[in-house]
Design an enzyme around this catalytic site. Sequence first.
Site, short mmCIF file in Angstrom:
data_model
loop_
_atom_site.label_atom_id
_atom_site.label_comp_id
_atom_site.label_asym_id
_atom_site.label_seq_id
_atom_site.Cartn_x
_atom_site.Cartn_y
_atom_site.Cartn_z
N ASN A 3 -13.25 11.08 -1.43
CA ASN A 3 -14.21 10.06 -1.02
C ASN A 3 -14.00 8.74 -1.77
OD1 ASN A 3 -15.10 10.73 -3.56
ND2 ASN A 3 -17.17 11.30 -2.95
N ASP A 32 -15.47 12.74 -17.82
CA ASP A 32 -16.68 13.14 -17.10
C ASP A 32 -16.94 14.63 -17.28
OD1 ASP A 32 -14.62 14.15 -15.57
OD2 ASP A 32 -15.05 12.98 -13.78
N HIS A 41 -13.90 8.41 -5.11
CA HIS A 41 -14.50 8.30 -6.45
C HIS A 41 -13.44 8.38 -7.53
CE1 HIS A 41 -15.22 12.96 -7.03
NE2 HIS A 41 -14.02 12.62 -7.41
N GLU A 63 -19.42 7.81 -7.77
CA GLU A 63 -19.44 8.13 -6.35
C GLU A 63 -19.62 6.88 -5.48
OE1 GLU A 63 -18.43 10.95 -5.74
OE2 GLU A 63 -19.62 12.60 -6.50
#
Length: 247
Positions: free
Chosen positions: A136, A67, A138, A143
């Site tokens: 979170n 990414d 991810h 996400e």
Amino acid sequence: MQTFIASNSKEFAQQTADFLFQRFVQKPDLIVALAAGETPLLPYTRLVEKLIHERVDLSRCTFIGLDEWVGIPPDNPGSCAYFLRNVVLDPLNIKSDRFKLFNSQAADLQQECRNMDAFILSRGVLDAIVVGIGMNGHIGFNEPGVSAKKYSHVIDLDANTKNVGQKYFSEHTALSKGITLGLQTLLDAKQAILLANGARKATIMRKALEGPLSIEVPASIMQQHANGFIFMDEAAAGELTMKQNGA
């Protein structure tokens, strides 16, 4: 899923490095996607040292960047490209035709996504994908709420990701979007390797590995992977009810 729980961060790094080392030895034309960030730093460092020491031929291997922060140039020390080049690609002297990183400054980011998918498809599928896990849940920049059927895509970053991401930059940097391999890319990979260390990851690791499969915790997709491998230290595994090491 197989889980490997190390007693401390150094053992975690060595276990991960040894596992990845064997992937390169067993498959001289390995196609591997690599995450950037704090968690894989020591494992990659150990892996690179071992690959160099053992003189493993990597000339047929292909490296993919997982990414990137949209709009951040590759020479910015906070970029994923900068990390992968300095920690893995340059030390191993990987030639430019043997790796592909997202160009997050491309004029057409959707075309950049198509280019990445085509690059991987031209070589088959990923043999292995190495990912971390965000606070979170991810993995990559997939996400909470993301579709599990996506390949490479551009996504709006979660507020948590934007805040945590500041640690990679020397000054406050505007972060709004990410470009990333998708969850379907991970599911298609022959092996998926998830890394986590530190007590701060304990709660999200419990949700990812023992909670329900949910797009609100993208890393829970690991529960679906036929060849998923989880490497943690004891701190990251602290809230798991089942702590059975893989063989």
